[in-house]
Design an enzyme around this catalytic site. Structure first.
Site, short mmCIF file in Angstrom:
data_model
loop_
_atom_site.label_atom_id
_atom_site.label_comp_id
_atom_site.label_asym_id
_atom_site.label_seq_id
_atom_site.Cartn_x
_atom_site.Cartn_y
_atom_site.Cartn_z
CG PHE A 162 -1.95 1.28 1.18
CD1 PHE A 162 -2.90 1.24 0.25
CD2 PHE A 162 -1.48 2.54 1.76
CE1 PHE A 162 -3.82 2.38 0.10
CE2 PHE A 162 -2.50 3.63 1.81
CZ PHE A 162 -3.63 3.52 0.90
CG ASP A 247 5.88 3.96 1.62
OD1 ASP A 247 5.76 4.53 2.64
OD2 ASP A 247 4.97 3.66 0.78
CE LYS A 276 -0.35 7.12 6.46
NZ LYS A 276 -1.54 7.89 5.64
#
Length: 423
Positions: A162, A247, A276
């Protein structure tokens, strides 16, 4: 755990009365239906305020936040140092675009580079933008430095990944929900099983620009690879002459007990993707951080972002770097991660089939007899605890790193209660 209802003070009442909505949770949820695209299926809670590890809905019911915005709120809601940094910058300057320099960007880039042990920073806004930017940089590096023929560069990724939901990113997703109905897809990607070094090596060839993986797969259910996998990826990419892109948008910035999850294996990738928590839960901030000879392939005009590196984002991001520089949050994630793992271990065979945890991050597989992940999440909400399901009967736990041991045990007690009631 019953959700405690806070008695409103007169100050609280004045804040509430100034709210232009003044509608109930049910009314607000109904109001969204005709005017919002249905790209999310939220839990039926309408958050109006938050502080630390707690959120409050429009009726004043309080909930312990055990999701933390998918790690965007690693430092809790409205951390005083981050709010102060934002307020201070709001009074001075918020945006110049990158047409001009601003006085906050150098400090931000220096801090992020030092925090990660890398050289250069490409500031962006969202996590998906960071991934897209890294794809572009890797391809440019492959053509300019590695000598891959034009338009033939490939990037190897892992199944069940993801990395976002933009068109390019869903092109290499294996999730049917993310892909179906959104083709044609962007070429140039090879998908291999996660945690399989032999399959990865078989997929890498002279056209490979990079290997892009999550050190821990969050959306897939907090899937932690075998010890040695990340080191193996690093060794393979060095030996075959391609880039290793990690990531760390969900796994990074303290979540797993280290600044970066790759540090658990002593690995330093060529490019690290952050997002984030880098914005402190206040503004969207992301970055591609990397080696100078890799990010150095970009030239003026080849990539950009009007808001990327804006002064407000840089000020908040610098405050985040300062918080992480103390090591306090990494230590908290490690110490409280033991509390989390011990509590989940006690629930094995009592509704919990298994779990995977690192630091303050866990994927918990609930026995389907007890309900779906969505159903368990709704029942926990009724107990005053907010979590989010992922595939099937798996729920994710990722509380703010500011949570106390008492609050964490209370959340685990709520899960125990929900499971004790059975299906």
């Amino acid at each position: 755990m019953n959700a405690p209802v806070r008695t409103q003070s007169s100050a609280d009442s004045s804040v509430q009365s100034s709210d232009p909505a003044r509608r109930s949770s049910a009314e607000l949820i109904r109001a969204e239906e005709p005017v919002l695209a249905h790209n999310y299926h939220p839990l039926p809670v309408v958050v109006a305020r938050a502080e630390g590890t707690w959120v409050e809905d429009v009726e004043g019911r309080r909930y312990l936040d055990m999701l933390a915005g998918y790690s965007a709120l690693n430092f809790g809601h409205r951390h005083p140092a981050l709010i102060e940094a934002a307020h201070r910058q709001l009074d001075r300057l918020t945006l110049t675009s990158r047409a001009f320099h601003n006085d906050r960007l150098a400090e931000f880039a220096e801090g992020v580079a030092a925090l990660t042990g890398l050289d250069m920073v490409l500031p962006m806004n969202t996590g998906a933008e960071a991934v897209e930017s890294a794809v572009k940089v890797a391809r440019k590096w492959a053509y300019d430095v590695k000598g891959v023929p034009d338009d033939r560069a490939t990037i190897v990724v892992a199944a069940d990944n993801f990395h976002g939901r933009t068109t390019t990113i869903v092109s290499f997703s294996t999730d049917p929900t993310a892909r179906t109905g959104f083709g044609p897809f962007t070429p140039g990607f090879r998908v291999v099983p996660y945690n399989d070094l032999a399959a990865l090596e078989a997929a890498v060839d002279e056209t490979t620009a990079a290997v892009l993986i999550e050190p821990i797969q969050g959306e897939a259910g907090v899937i932690i690879p075998d010890q040695g996998y990340l080191a193996g990826v690093r060794e393979l990419t060095r030996r075959t002459g391609c880039l290793f892109i990690a990531d760390e948008i969900q796994s990074g910035l303290g979540r797993t007990g280290r600044t970066l999850a790759v540090e658990h294996e002593g690995v330093l990738p060529d490019l690290v993707l952050l997002g984030k928590a880098l914005g402190g839960g206040i503004v969207p901030v992301s970055a591609v951080v990397g080696r100078r000879d890799v990010l150095g392939v970009l030239r003026p005009g080849e990539h950009g972002s009007t808001f990327g590196g804006n002064p407000l984002a840089a000020a908040v991001g610098s405050a985040v770097v300062e918080l992480l520089g103390t090591g306090e949050f990494q230590r908290r994630a490690t110490e409280l991660g033991t509390v989390l793992a011990d509590g989940l271990t006690a629930l094995l065979g009592r509704g919990v089939l298994g779990f995977r945890a690192r630091g303050l991050w866990a994927g918990v597989d609930i026995d389907p007899v007890f309900g779906t992940g969505r159903g368990i999440s709704e029942r926990l909400m009724a107990e005053g605890v907010l979590v989010k399901d992922t595939h099937g009967s798996t729920i994710r736990l990722a509380p703010p790193l500011t949570i106390t041991a008492e609050e964490l045990r209370s959340a685990l007690g709520a899960l125990e209660k929900v499971l004790a009631h059975g299906a």
